[in-house]
Design a protein around this motif. Sequence first.
Motif, PDB file in Angstrom:
ATOM      1  N   ILE A   3      47.685  16.379  54.519  1.00  0.00           N
ATOM      2  CA  ILE A   3      46.900  16.112  53.317  1.00  0.00           C
ATOM      3  C   ILE A   3      45.721  17.072  53.202  1.00  0.00           C
ATOM      4  O   ILE A   3      45.099  17.184  52.140  1.00  0.00           O
ATOM      5  N   LEU A   4      45.401  17.783  54.288  1.00  0.00           N
ATOM      6  CA  LEU A   4      44.283  18.731  54.282  1.00  0.00           C
ATOM      7  C   LEU A   4      44.720  20.154  53.936  1.00  0.00           C
ATOM      8  O   LEU A   4      43.877  21.048  53.839  1.00  0.00           O
ATOM      9  N   ILE A   5      46.024  20.373  53.758  1.00  0.00           N
ATOM     10  CA  ILE A   5      46.521  21.728  53.498  1.00  0.00           C
ATOM     11  C   ILE A   5      45.888  22.343  52.248  1.00  0.00           C
ATOM     12  O   ILE A   5      45.456  23.508  52.278  1.00  0.00           O
ATOM     13  N   PRO A   6      45.779  21.625  51.101  1.00  0.00           N
ATOM     14  CA  PRO A   6      45.155  22.253  49.924  1.00  0.00           C
ATOM     15  C   PRO A   6      43.697  22.656  50.147  1.00  0.00           C
ATOM     16  O   PRO A   6      43.270  23.719  49.696  1.00  0.00           O
ATOM     17  N   LEU A   7      42.936  21.807  50.861  1.00  0.00           N
ATOM     18  CA  LEU A   7      41.539  22.150  51.131  1.00  0.00           C
ATOM     19  C   LEU A   7      41.456  23.357  52.063  1.00  0.00           C
ATOM     20  O   LEU A   7      40.613  24.243  51.884  1.00  0.00           O
ATOM     21  N   ARG A   8      42.346  23.407  53.042  1.00  0.00           N
ATOM     22  CA  ARG A   8      42.338  24.546  53.964  1.00  0.00           C
ATOM     23  C   ARG A   8      42.739  25.838  53.264  1.00  0.00           C
ATOM     24  O   ARG A   8      42.310  26.930  53.635  1.00  0.00           O
ATOM     25  N   ALA A   9      43.586  25.718  52.215  1.00  0.00           N
ATOM     26  CA  ALA A   9      43.956  26.905  51.445  1.00  0.00           C
ATOM     27  C   ALA A   9      42.770  27.432  50.637  1.00  0.00           C
ATOM     28  O   ALA A   9      42.604  28.639  50.472  1.00  0.00           O
TER      29      ALA A   9
END
Length: 639
Positions: free
Chosen positions: A352-358
Amino acid sequence: MFPTSKIKLIAYLGIAFSAISLFVHLFIANSSAGGPYKVHVDDLYPVQRSRHRRLWGPVNSLETLHPIANASPREKQPAPIGDNGFIYAKIYGGFEKIQSSISDLVAVSKLLNATLVIPEIQSSLRSKGISTKFKSFSYIYDEDNFISALTKDVVIVKTLPNNLKEARKKTKFPTFSTKGAESLNFYLGRVLPKLKESKAIGLIVSQGGCLQPILPPTMVEYQRLRCRVAFHALQFRSEVRALGKRIVGRLRAFGKPYLAYHPGLMRETLAYHGCAEIFQDIHTELIQHSRKDMIKKGILKEDLNVDSFSRKRNGSCPLFPEEVGLILRAMGYPLDTIIYLAGSETFGGQRILIPLRALYPNLLDRTSLCTDKEREAVVGPESPLPSDIPYPLPSRSPDELLKEWRQAGPRPRPLPPPPARPFYPHEKQGWYGWIAESEMEPTPSLKDLRSTAHQLLWDAVDYYVSVEADAFFPGFNNDAGRWVDFAGLVMGHRLYQTPSTFTYRPDRKALAELFGNITDNLYHPPRNWTFHLRSHLNKSLSTDGLITEAQISKSKSFLSHPLPECSCTTPNPSLAQYKGLEECPDSMVGDLALVSTRLNSQSEDEDADLPEDDLEVDPDPEGDSNRGSDQDEEMDPDD
């Protein structure tokens, strides 16, 4: 011999290039290997040293606020006696509930003129095999500092006297189970007579507090006592503080400020507010399972199935990480901003953190900033857990196998079905397993109980790092439910200790409206979506945000907004609208002036070292609007 066939030549060249590629990859992997905790600058997005005032503060209107809870004149008060009896307590719940409950217990002990026995933290006591070096209260906090810091307020002892210990084992003392924020009448009318009669009582605290958040104006010293407990007396034990300081030091080693972000995505919170349908697949089932359990226990008096998207628009659900990433980008935080991810639980995991990490590659947490050995030093020596693998079947000798074969009956015989593969306990953990087989959640295993105890330590470390951060953004706060939330405690501590630092207080309902109307004013650049978002969040940093926060959160948790009781101010017209805020005593004004001068000189030195671009401040919004009026007329689609 040189190959004459073209096919052989191509094959030899392919093998040669493959070998060279393999050696190059091995060389790169070997040269780039390092410690698991060392986050090198090369591993991150290139970091530039900058500190925009509009992104990192300070908030000028709040620079005159100063903590006063520990400076109040307690010398004039009589020394505590605690002769009405002893109060011992059991505290259930996670870190945020423990922190809030202890503050309330100290205030209750002072109210009843009782001696407080250091509370028992059940999340650590229930775990078997944790370090014998730390137990119960001392698993998180420094016991000696807790007792000495409150010597002038309450009598605190580590254990009951021996004669009362035996009576407690025989359950001779009355025990009260508190139902959240109990009133003063409950303690003075029901608890105090029993305390005087039996000389000892027990309290069971499981709702994150045991005393009403708002007290009468005449009891301001009790509110300041709560602040002294939470912000001064409750110091983490030395190992936890050392790891927190080490993480902060490594975050600041990049030469620029960092922002702490707490997602607030916890299964219990999502279930209580009906946010299941926002997730997918098994996540939805897990949230609904918890919600169904809350309804059975009477914690929640709502339907099982609700419209999660309407709850999201109403601001009841946490902000998703991708929404926080878009908000920070709209606010102007550059791509190389260092973000610390706080909190021991993020429902949905790393996926769920992938978009923020991108959006922000420099997203770090405690696992990427310290080694396993450093984390083990905080946990302490622990006994090994029993293996999850079941015992193997007993082996049989060849004679026993031959005898079984002869007794099996006439031939030919069909082969027996293969034995059922056993399900190991570790296969029933996570997002699958028990939820497809049973309506009841399985009893926590020894590993689960130990993990729960460890979460207390990781939350304590993240709490320390979040309080010290240059900016803090909560994914979920102002919980309208019945629990104290982690982000609220951090925001209250920052408001008390460093009120002028950037602590965002977003209104999730207003942000949901902005995300739903992202195309409004598309042809009016000075009044576009980014402008409205910045206006809302900048307002949340100032006095307007404090007033709104007091109206929403203080009635649920005092520690999330300890203003005005625990702070004072030097003359400041912008804080005149905040009612009840006292002016700092004359004895503090001189010291505060010296500190302010020193901080201002340090800030000027930092600004002098920065490039000119880093000192830019957003132009006046009104000026933007006036200058862009001609452009608005040209771009108006109605013309």
